[in-house]
Design a protein around this motif. Structure first.
Motif, PDB file in Angstrom:
ATOM      1  N   CYS A  46       0.842  -1.204   0.000  1.00 30.42           N
ATOM      2  CA  CYS A  46       0.000   0.000   0.000  1.00 30.42           C
ATOM      3  C   CYS A  46       0.874   1.250   0.000  1.00 30.42           C
ATOM      4  O   CYS A  46       2.085   1.166   0.195  1.00 30.42           O
ATOM      5  N   SER A  57      -4.560   9.076   3.316  1.00 34.79           N
ATOM      6  CA  SER A  57      -5.228   7.789   3.510  1.00 34.79           C
ATOM      7  C   SER A  57      -4.350   6.670   2.986  1.00 34.79           C
ATOM      8  O   SER A  57      -3.629   6.842   1.999  1.00 34.79           O
ATOM      9  N   MET A  58      -4.467   5.518   3.644  1.00 39.28           N
ATOM     10  CA  MET A  58      -3.761   4.318   3.184  1.00 39.28           C
ATOM     11  C   MET A  58      -4.558   3.691   2.041  1.00 39.28           C
ATOM     12  O   MET A  58      -5.749   3.420   2.189  1.00 39.28           O
ATOM     13  N   ILE A  59      -3.910   3.477   0.903  1.00 35.38           N
ATOM     14  CA  ILE A  59      -4.589   2.904  -0.266  1.00 35.38           C
ATOM     15  C   ILE A  59      -3.698   1.825  -0.885  1.00 35.38           C
ATOM     16  O   ILE A  59      -2.481   1.999  -1.007  1.00 35.38           O
ATOM     17  N   SER A  60      -4.300   0.713  -1.286  1.00 31.48           N
ATOM     18  CA  SER A  60      -3.553  -0.380  -1.917  1.00 31.48           C
ATOM     19  C   SER A  60      -3.034   0.046  -3.287  1.00 31.48           C
ATOM     20  O   SER A  60      -3.736   0.734  -4.028  1.00 31.48           O
ATOM     21  N   SER A  74      -7.282   2.413  -6.763  1.00 29.99           N
ATOM     22  CA  SER A  74      -8.739   2.455  -6.888  1.00 29.99           C
ATOM     23  C   SER A  74      -9.294   2.884  -5.541  1.00 29.99           C
ATOM     24  O   SER A  74      -9.059   2.217  -4.528  1.00 29.99           O
ATOM     25  N   ILE A  75     -10.025   3.998  -5.546  1.00 28.00           N
ATOM     26  CA  ILE A  75     -10.408   4.631  -4.280  1.00 28.00           C
ATOM     27  C   ILE A  75     -11.924   4.736  -4.166  1.00 28.00           C
ATOM     28  O   ILE A  75     -12.584   5.308  -5.041  1.00 28.00           O
ATOM     29  N   MET A  76     -12.452   4.173  -3.077  1.00 28.86           N
ATOM     30  CA  MET A  76     -13.887   4.289  -2.805  1.00 28.86           C
ATOM     31  C   MET A  76     -14.136   5.567  -2.014  1.00 28.86           C
ATOM     32  O   MET A  76     -13.418   5.872  -1.061  1.00 28.86           O
ATOM     33  N   MET A  78     -15.400   7.609   0.667  1.00 21.05           N
ATOM     34  CA  MET A  78     -15.861   7.294   2.023  1.00 21.05           C
ATOM     35  C   MET A  78     -16.068   8.545   2.859  1.00 21.05           C
ATOM     36  O   MET A  78     -17.135   8.756   3.426  1.00 21.05           O
ATOM     37  N   GLY A  79     -14.997   9.353   3.005  1.00 25.73           N
ATOM     38  CA  GLY A  79     -15.050  10.518   3.893  1.00 25.73           C
ATOM     39  C   GLY A  79     -14.212  11.648   3.341  1.00 25.73           C
ATOM     40  O   GLY A  79     -14.165  11.886   2.136  1.00 25.73           O
ATOM     41  N   ARG A  80     -13.507  12.320   4.240  1.00 27.54           N
ATOM     42  CA  ARG A  80     -12.821  13.570   3.916  1.00 27.54           C
ATOM     43  C   ARG A  80     -11.790  13.430   2.780  1.00 27.54           C
ATOM     44  O   ARG A  80     -11.871  14.113   1.763  1.00 27.54           O
ATOM     45  N   VAL A  81     -10.830  12.520   2.958  1.00 28.56           N
ATOM     46  CA  VAL A  81      -9.730  12.425   1.987  1.00 28.56           C
ATOM     47  C   VAL A  81     -10.188  11.776   0.680  1.00 28.56           C
ATOM     48  O   VAL A  81      -9.890  12.259  -0.416  1.00 28.56           O
ATOM     49  N   THR A  82     -10.925  10.682   0.813  1.00 25.54           N
ATOM     50  CA  THR A  82     -11.318   9.961  -0.402  1.00 25.54           C
ATOM     51  C   THR A  82     -12.294  10.798  -1.248  1.00 25.54           C
ATOM     52  O   THR A  82     -12.277  10.712  -2.474  1.00 25.54           O
TER      53      THR A  82
END
Ligand SMILES: Cc1cc2nc3c(=O)[nH]c(=O)nc-3n(C[C@H](O)[C@H](O)[C@H](O)COP(=O)(O)OP(=O)(O)OC[C@H]3O[C@@H](n4cnc5c(N)ncnc54)[C@H](O)[C@@H]3O)c2cc1C
Length: 200
Positions: A46, A57-60, A74-76, A78-82
Motif C-alpha cells: 500500500c 489515507s492508506m490505499i492499496s 482504486s479509491i472508494m 468514504m469521507g474527507r480524503v477519499t
C-alpha cells in the motif's frame, strides 16, 4: 528513486477512470512521479496518498510492480480524503509515500493453480497479483478469479475483466437477481462453494 518510505513525494494524477457510481463510488487513478522519483513496490503493498490541505489515507497499490511508468489506485468515496480524491482532476499534484505492508509471495506459487477471491473495492490489493501472474502466464497452472459486487454496475475493472478472460477463468457474481445478468447470482462464498475450485 528513493528508499525512504517515510518521505512524501510528489505524484501527478495522469488518469482517472470512473469505475462505479453512487454514494460509495469508486474511481481508479493513475499516478506518475513528475520529479523522476518514485519507489518500487511488491504485489499487495500500500501507499499513503495525500491531498494537500485535506489529509492522507492508506490505499492499496493496484498496479503490477512490472508496470514502471505509473502506479494505479482504486479509491472508494468514504469521507474527507477519499472525497477530495473523487473531486481531483487530471494534472493535480498529490503526496505519496511508501510502500508499506507485506507482499504476496508470488514466486513461491510458481507451478501451482491459483484461485483469487475478492469483492467490491477489495479487488484492489489482489489485482496486482493477478496482473503479475498473468504477465508470467507460463509459470503458473490454472488461474481462477472470483469477484462479486452488489450489482453489475458496481463491478470494477469491467474492460480489464474481459481481457483477463483470455488467460484466466473469471467467475463474476452479483448479490441479487438482475435482468440480463449472465454470471452467478448470490454472494461470493456461495459462488465459491458452487464452483468448488481446487488450488493445486
Ligand atoms: C491497508 C489498507 C489498504 C486500503 N486500501 C484501500 C483501497 O485500495 N481503496 C480504498 O478505497 N480504500 C482502501 N483502504 C481504506 C481507506 O484507507 C479509507 O477508506 C480511507 O482512509 C478513509 O479516509 P477518508 O478521509 O475518506 O474517510 P474518513 O473521513 O476518515 O471517514 C471514513 C468513514 O468513517 C465515517 N466517519 C468519519 N467520521 C466519523 C465520525 N465522527 N463518526 C462516525 N463516522 C464517521 C465516514 O462517514 C466514513 O464512512 C485501505 C485501508 C487500509 C488500512
Amino acid at each position: 528513486m528513493t528508499d525512504n518510505i517515510y518521505l512524501p513525494q510528489i505524484g501527478r494524477i495522469t488518469g482517472i477512470e470512473e469505475e462505479t457510481r453512487g454514494a460509495r463510488a469508486i474511481k481508479t487513478f493513475k499516478v506518475e512521479f513528475p520529479n523522476d522519483d518514485g519507489f518500487e513496490h511488491a504485489c499487495g503493498q500500500c501507499a499513503m496518498l495525500s491531498i494537500f490541505g485535506r489529509g492522507e489515507s492508506m490505499i492499496s497499490i493496484a498496479s503490477s510492480p512490472l508496470v514502471k511508468e505509473y502506479k494505479q489506485f482504486s479509491i472508494m468515496k468514504m469521507g474527507r480524503v477519499t472525497t477530495a480524491f473523487h473531486d481531483a482532476k487530471i494534472g493535480d499534484l498529490i503526496g505519496i509515500r511508501g510502500p508499506y505492508g507485506n507482499q504476496f509471495p508470488l514466486d513461491d506459487w510458481k507451478g501451482r493453480d491459483l484461485v483469487f477471491i475478492g469483492g467490491g473495492v477489495g479487488l484492489a490489493p489482489i489485482w496486482p497479483v493477478i496482473q503479475t501472474a498473468v504477465a508470467q502466464r507460463e509459470d503458473f497452472g490454472k488461474i481462477t478469479v472470483f469477484y462479486g459486487a452488489r450489482t453489475s454496475s458496481d463491478i470494477m475493472y469491467k474492460a480489464d475483466f474481459e481481457k483477463l478472460k483470455e488467460s484466466a477463468e473469471v467467475q463474476l457474481s452479483v448479490d441479487a437477481p438482475e435482468e440480463g445478468w449472465q454470471g452467478y447470482t448470490g454472494f461470493v462464498p456461495a459462488n465459491l462453494m458452487d464452483k468448488a475450485p481446487s488450488p493445486g
